[in-house]
Design a protein around this motif. Structure first.
Motif, short mmCIF file in Angstrom:
data_model
loop_
_atom_site.label_atom_id
_atom_site.label_comp_id
_atom_site.label_asym_id
_atom_site.label_seq_id
_atom_site.Cartn_x
_atom_site.Cartn_y
_atom_site.Cartn_z
N ALA A 1 -1.63 4.88 -5.54
CA ALA A 1 -1.40 4.65 -4.11
C ALA A 1 -0.85 3.25 -3.87
CB ALA A 1 -2.70 4.86 -3.34
N LEU A 2 -1.40 2.27 -4.56
CA LEU A 2 -0.92 0.90 -4.41
C LEU A 2 0.53 0.79 -4.86
CD1 LEU A 2 -1.33 -2.13 -3.89
CD2 LEU A 2 -2.13 -2.33 -6.24
N VAL A 3 0.87 1.39 -5.99
CA VAL A 3 2.24 1.35 -6.50
C VAL A 3 3.21 1.94 -5.48
CG1 VAL A 3 3.81 2.22 -8.27
CG2 VAL A 3 1.55 1.36 -8.92
N LEU A 4 2.85 3.06 -4.89
CA LEU A 4 3.70 3.70 -3.89
C LEU A 4 3.89 2.80 -2.67
CD1 LEU A 4 2.41 7.38 -3.98
CD2 LEU A 4 4.63 6.53 -4.78
N LEU A 5 2.82 2.13 -2.26
CA LEU A 5 2.93 1.25 -1.11
C LEU A 5 3.81 0.04 -1.40
CD1 LEU A 5 -0.73 1.37 0.23
CD2 LEU A 5 1.31 2.12 1.45
N ALA B 1 -2.93 8.70 1.68
CA ALA B 1 -3.64 9.95 1.44
C ALA B 1 -4.10 10.05 -0.01
CB ALA B 1 -2.75 11.14 1.79
N ILE B 2 -3.21 9.69 -0.95
CA ILE B 2 -3.57 9.72 -2.38
C ILE B 2 -4.71 8.74 -2.66
CG2 ILE B 2 -2.75 9.14 -4.71
CD1 ILE B 2 0.00 10.17 -3.87
N GLY B 3 -4.59 7.54 -2.10
CA GLY B 3 -5.64 6.56 -2.31
C GLY B 3 -6.97 7.02 -1.72
N GLY B 4 -6.92 7.67 -0.56
CA GLY B 4 -8.14 8.17 0.05
C GLY B 4 -8.82 9.24 -0.80
N VAL B 5 -8.02 10.15 -1.37
CA VAL B 5 -8.56 11.18 -2.26
C VAL B 5 -9.20 10.54 -3.49
CG1 VAL B 5 -7.97 13.09 -3.79
CG2 VAL B 5 -7.00 13.00 -1.48
N GLY B 6 -8.51 9.57 -4.07
CA GLY B 6 -9.07 8.88 -5.24
C GLY B 6 -10.37 8.18 -4.92
N ALA B 7 -10.41 7.53 -3.75
CA ALA B 7 -11.64 6.83 -3.34
C ALA B 7 -12.79 7.82 -3.17
CB ALA B 7 -11.40 6.07 -2.05
N LEU B 8 -12.54 8.94 -2.50
CA LEU B 8 -13.58 9.94 -2.29
C LEU B 8 -14.07 10.53 -3.61
CD1 LEU B 8 -12.14 11.77 0.85
CD2 LEU B 8 -14.13 10.25 0.76
N TRP B 9 -13.15 10.69 -4.58
CA TRP B 9 -13.53 11.22 -5.89
C TRP B 9 -14.54 10.30 -6.57
CZ3 TRP B 9 -13.32 15.69 -8.17
CH2 TRP B 9 -13.43 15.79 -9.55
N VAL B 10 -14.33 8.98 -6.43
CA VAL B 10 -15.26 8.01 -7.02
C VAL B 10 -16.56 7.97 -6.22
CG1 VAL B 10 -15.62 5.60 -7.64
CG2 VAL B 10 -13.36 6.63 -7.93
N ILE B 11 -16.45 7.99 -4.88
CA ILE B 11 -17.63 7.93 -4.03
C ILE B 11 -18.60 9.07 -4.32
CG2 ILE B 11 -18.44 8.12 -1.63
CD1 ILE B 11 -15.78 6.68 -0.85
N PHE B 12 -18.03 10.27 -4.54
CA PHE B 12 -18.86 11.44 -4.84
C PHE B 12 -19.13 11.57 -6.34
CE2 PHE B 12 -17.07 12.78 -0.69
CZ PHE B 12 -18.27 12.95 -0.02
N ARG B 13 -18.80 10.52 -7.11
CA ARG B 13 -19.08 10.43 -8.53
C ARG B 13 -18.51 11.61 -9.32
NH1 ARG B 13 -23.17 8.59 -5.49
NH2 ARG B 13 -23.94 6.49 -5.88
N LEU C 1 -1.09 -3.27 17.17
CA LEU C 1 0.18 -3.96 16.92
C LEU C 1 1.38 -3.01 16.90
CD1 LEU C 1 -1.09 -6.21 13.98
CD2 LEU C 1 -0.89 -6.86 16.39
N ARG C 2 1.12 -1.73 17.10
CA ARG C 2 2.17 -0.71 17.05
C ARG C 2 2.91 -0.70 15.71
NH1 ARG C 2 -0.53 1.08 20.35
NH2 ARG C 2 0.03 1.89 22.39
N GLN C 3 2.18 -1.00 14.64
CA GLN C 3 2.74 -0.92 13.30
C GLN C 3 2.79 0.55 12.90
OE1 GLN C 3 0.08 -3.40 11.08
NE2 GLN C 3 1.24 -5.27 11.46
N ARG C 4 3.98 1.01 12.51
CA ARG C 4 4.16 2.43 12.19
C ARG C 4 4.16 2.67 10.68
NH1 ARG C 4 8.27 2.03 16.26
NH2 ARG C 4 9.84 1.98 14.61
N LEU C 5 3.66 3.81 10.28
CA LEU C 5 3.67 4.20 8.88
C LEU C 5 4.95 4.95 8.55
CD1 LEU C 5 0.07 5.63 8.27
CD2 LEU C 5 0.97 3.43 7.53
N THR C 6 5.54 4.65 7.40
CA THR C 6 6.64 5.47 6.89
C THR C 6 6.03 6.67 6.17
OG1 THR C 6 6.71 4.35 4.76
CG2 THR C 6 8.03 3.40 6.54
N GLY C 7 6.86 7.64 5.82
CA GLY C 7 6.36 8.80 5.11
C GLY C 7 5.71 8.45 3.80
N ARG C 8 6.33 7.54 3.05
CA ARG C 8 5.78 7.16 1.74
C ARG C 8 4.44 6.45 1.90
NH1 ARG C 8 9.55 3.70 -1.96
NH2 ARG C 8 10.67 5.68 -2.08
#
Length: 299
Positions: free
Chosen positions: A284-288, A128-140, A115-122
Motif C-alpha cells: 500500500a505504501l509503495v502504491l501511494l 484499501a489494500i493497506g486496510g485489509v493488511g492491517a485487519l489481517w494482522v489485527i485479527f492475528r 481541506l478538500r483533499q481528494r483521493l486519486t483512484g490509485r
C-alpha cells in the motif's frame, strides 16, 4: 530538495521512531499509569523543543495567537498517546501497530472534510489494500476471528486513539498560521502536558517514581525525545508538504519497523501468516508513493 521529497524523508524517519514506542512501550505499559507516562513524556519533550527553538533562534511569538488551537491539537494527541499505552497493556505491539495503520484511511476522510483533499483512484486502492493488511494482522491471521469481529480490548481502545491522531494531522495544516514548526510543535506538546497533568494529577502524585523499574525510564526518555519531540517536528514538517492521506500512509511501515525493533530486543519473529498482512501494508505504501505526480488536493 523538492518540498514533497523532504516530506517523504521526514515521514520515513517518523515511522521508524514511532515503531520504537510500540516495541518499548509494551515492556513498560503495565508498570506505570498511561496518563502519568503521557504527561511525563509531554513535559520532557516540550522542554527539549523549547531549548532547541532557543538555540536555533527560532522563537516565534506568533504561536501565542489563538491559543485555543493548541488546546484542540493537544487534546487529540493526548488521547492518542494515552490510548496507545492503555492498549499495549493487553495487545501485542505488532497488533497494536497494525491498528495504527488504519489511520491513513481515516485521515483521508478528515483531509477531504477539512481541506478538500481528494483521493486519486490509485490512492483509494492503496488505502484499501493497506486496510485489509492491517485487519489481517489485527485479527492475528484468524479468519474466524475476523468474521466474528473478535477484536481484542487493547486494539479496540487504541483504535479510538488512532481516530484522534487521524484528525490531528489535517488540523495541523488547517490551524497553523505560518509559525515556526519547532515552536508550533513545542506549544502542542506543552498544551498536552498541561491537560494530562491536570486530568491525571492524583495518579501523578501517587506514582512511586523512585521505585519504577529501569525499563520505564528507558522507555520514557525514548518516547519523550525521539517518539515525541523529534516525531512531532517531523510530522508537522511533512503535514505542510504532503496531503493528509500520504502523511499518514507512512504508518503502513510501522508494523515492519516494529518487527525489526522486536527482533533487535530479542523477541521471536512473528508467525508467517502475520507477515502476509504486513506485506500488504508495505505494498500500500509503495502504491501511494508512486502516486506523487497525480493531483491530490483541491485548494
Amino acid at each position: 530538495m523538492r518540498p514533497a521529497l523532504g516530506g517523504h524523508l521526514a515521514m520515513l524517519a517518523f515511522s521508524a521512531l514511532v515503531a520504537g514506542s510500540f516495541a518499548l512501550g509494551s515492556r513498560a505499559a503495565n508498570d506505570i499509569d498511561p496518563l502519568v507516562m503521557t504527561a511525563a513524556r509531554f513535559w520532557i519533550a516540550a522542554a527539549v523543543l523549547a531549548v532547541l527553538a532557543y538555540i536555533m533562534g527560532a522563537w516565534d511569538n506568533r504561536v501565542f495567537r489563538a491559543p485555543w488551537r493548541f488546546v484542540v491539537l493537544s487534546g487529540l494527541i493526548s488521547g492518542y498517546f494515552v490510548s496507545m499505552f492503555e492498549g499495549l497493556k493487553t495487545a501485542p505491539p505488532i497488533s497494536t501497530s497494525a491498528v495504527f495503520t488504519l489511520t491513513p484511511i481515516i485521515a483521508a476522510g478528515f483531509g477531504w472534510l477539512l481541506l478538500r483533499q481528494r483521493l486519486t483512484g490509485r490512492m483509494a486502492v492503496a488505502l484499501a489494500i493497506g486496510g485489509v493488511g492491517a485487519l489481517w494482522v489485527i485479527f492475528r491471521a484468524d479468519l474466524q476471528a475476523a468474521l466474528a469481529f473478535d477484536v481484542g480490548r487493547g486494539e479496540f481502545i487504541f483504535f479510538w486513539g488512532c481516530v484522534a491522531h487521524a484528525l490531528y494531522t489535517p488540523l495541523i495544516a488547517k490551524l497553523k498560521r505560518g509559525e515556526n514548526t519547532v515552536m508550533f510543535a513545542c506549544m502542542t506538546l506543552l498544551g498536552g502536558a498541561v491537560l494530562t497533568s491536570l486530568y491525571g494529577a492524583q495518579a501523578i502524585v501517587a506514582t512511586p517514581w523512585k521505585a519504577l523499574p529501569g525499563v520505564v525510564w528507558i522507555t520514557l526518555i525514548y518516547i519523550s525525545v525521539f517518539a515525541s519531540a523529534a516525531s512531532f517536528v517531523l510530522l508537522q514538517f511533512a503535514a505542510m508538504r504532503l496531503p493528509s492521506a500520504k502523511v499518514m500512509a507512512y504508518t503502513y511501515l510501522t508494523p515492519t519497523w516494529v518487527i525489526c525493533w522486536q527482533l533487535a530486543l530479542g523477541a521471536p519473529p512473528p508467525p508467517l501468516l502475520i507477515l502476509i498482512g504486513i506485506a500488504l501494508t508495505v505494498l500500500a505504501l509503495v502504491l501511494l508513493l508512486r502516486d506523487d505526480d497525480a493531483p491530490t488536493a483541491a485548494t
